[in-house]
Design a protein around this motif. Structure first.
Motif, PDB file in Angstrom:
ATOM      1  N   ARG A   1      25.295 112.719 -44.212  1.00  0.00           N
ATOM      2  CA  ARG A   1      25.818 113.890 -44.886  1.00  0.00           C
ATOM      3  C   ARG A   1      24.668 114.693 -45.488  1.00  0.00           C
ATOM      4  O   ARG A   1      23.730 114.126 -46.057  1.00  0.00           O
ATOM      5  CB  ARG A   1      26.781 113.427 -45.976  1.00  0.00           C
TER       6      ARG A   1
ATOM      7  N   GLN B   1      24.172 114.115 -53.456  1.00  0.00           N
ATOM      8  CA  GLN B   1      25.520 113.702 -53.091  1.00  0.00           C
ATOM      9  C   GLN B   1      26.136 112.750 -54.115  1.00  0.00           C
ATOM     10  O   GLN B   1      27.294 112.919 -54.515  1.00  0.00           O
ATOM     11  CB  GLN B   1      25.460 113.033 -51.718  1.00  0.00           C
ATOM     12  N   SER B   2      25.376 111.781 -54.549  1.00  0.00           N
ATOM     13  CA  SER B   2      25.902 110.757 -55.451  1.00  0.00           C
ATOM     14  C   SER B   2      26.229 111.295 -56.840  1.00  0.00           C
ATOM     15  O   SER B   2      26.933 110.628 -57.605  1.00  0.00           O
ATOM     16  CB  SER B   2      24.913 109.603 -55.571  1.00  0.00           C
TER      17      SER B   2
ATOM     18  N   VAL C   1      23.507 118.381 -47.756  1.00  0.00           N
ATOM     19  CA  VAL C   1      23.961 119.484 -48.595  1.00  0.00           C
ATOM     20  C   VAL C   1      23.793 120.797 -47.854  1.00  0.00           C
ATOM     21  O   VAL C   1      22.815 120.997 -47.122  1.00  0.00           O
ATOM     22  CB  VAL C   1      23.214 119.495 -49.949  1.00  0.00           C
TER      23      VAL C   1
ATOM     24  N   PHE D   1      28.955 120.120 -48.620  1.00  0.00           N
ATOM     25  CA  PHE D   1      28.180 119.185 -47.814  1.00  0.00           C
ATOM     26  C   PHE D   1      28.802 119.149 -46.424  1.00  0.00           C
ATOM     27  O   PHE D   1      29.983 119.450 -46.261  1.00  0.00           O
ATOM     28  CB  PHE D   1      28.217 117.768 -48.416  1.00  0.00           C
TER      29      PHE D   1
ATOM     30  N   TRP E   1      35.447 114.027 -54.540  1.00  0.00           N
ATOM     31  CA  TRP E   1      35.437 114.430 -53.126  1.00  0.00           C
ATOM     32  C   TRP E   1      36.856 114.441 -52.589  1.00  0.00           C
ATOM     33  O   TRP E   1      37.645 113.553 -52.881  1.00  0.00           O
ATOM     34  CB  TRP E   1      34.607 113.444 -52.292  1.00  0.00           C
TER      35      TRP E   1
ATOM     36  N   HIS F   1      27.976 113.937 -57.360  1.00  0.00           N
ATOM     37  CA  HIS F   1      29.273 114.611 -57.282  1.00  0.00           C
ATOM     38  C   HIS F   1      30.354 113.533 -57.155  1.00  0.00           C
ATOM     39  O   HIS F   1      30.533 112.952 -56.089  1.00  0.00           O
ATOM     40  CB  HIS F   1      29.325 115.545 -56.073  1.00  0.00           C
TER      41      HIS F   1
ATOM     42  N   GLN G   1      28.812 116.805 -42.541  1.00  0.00           N
ATOM     43  CA  GLN G   1      28.390 115.623 -41.807  1.00  0.00           C
ATOM     44  C   GLN G   1      28.687 115.828 -40.332  1.00  0.00           C
ATOM     45  O   GLN G   1      29.866 115.946 -39.939  1.00  0.00           O
ATOM     46  CB  GLN G   1      29.094 114.374 -42.318  1.00  0.00           C
TER      47      GLN G   1
END
Length: 122
Positions: free
Chosen positions: A44, A106-107, A46, A36, A112, A109, A38
């Motif tokens: 952010r 995103q959520s 992918v 990902f 991080w 994963h 940003q």
């Protein structure tokens, strides 16, 4: 579980970089690696994702044909090759991971690490 991205830097437009993702803590090789990014002032997004066995890969339309994702399960590393870089690729790049099937959300994963800064000058 830790996934640590590295390899970012300052590069001119048209240049290349190789980002690495060092993985530790998963109990097996059945985990997905995603990338990902940003950009300043933006959310952010992918960039790419690779399945556990490496056979399935996803690329965002904005990077298709310019970026390549790979992984080496023996070394517990993932890689993102960035070619033909554009100023619009400037961002902090993260490599989160998850157990199981690929996901572009995103959520989904949970793991991080710290990202790596990529800056492309025009």
């Amino acid at each position: 579980v830790q996934l640590q991205a590295s390899g970012g830097g300052l590069v001119q437009a048209g240049g290349s970089l190789r980002l690495s993702c060092a993985v530790s803590g998963f109990k097996s090789d059945y985990y997905v690696i995603a990338w990902f990014r940003q950009a300043p002032g933006k959310g952010r997004e992918v960039v790419s994702c690779i399945s556990a066995e490496g056979g399935r890969k996803y690329y965002a339309d904005s990077v298709k044909g310019r970026f390549s994702i790979l992984r080496d399960n023996a070394k517990k590393e993932g890689y993102l090759y960035l070619d033909s870089l554009e100023p619009g690729d400037t961002a902090v790049y993260h490599c989160p991971g998850k157990v199981g099937v690929s996901s572009l959300v995103q959520s989904e994963h949970p793991h991080w690490g710290q990202g790596t800064q990529v800056t492309v000058s025009s």
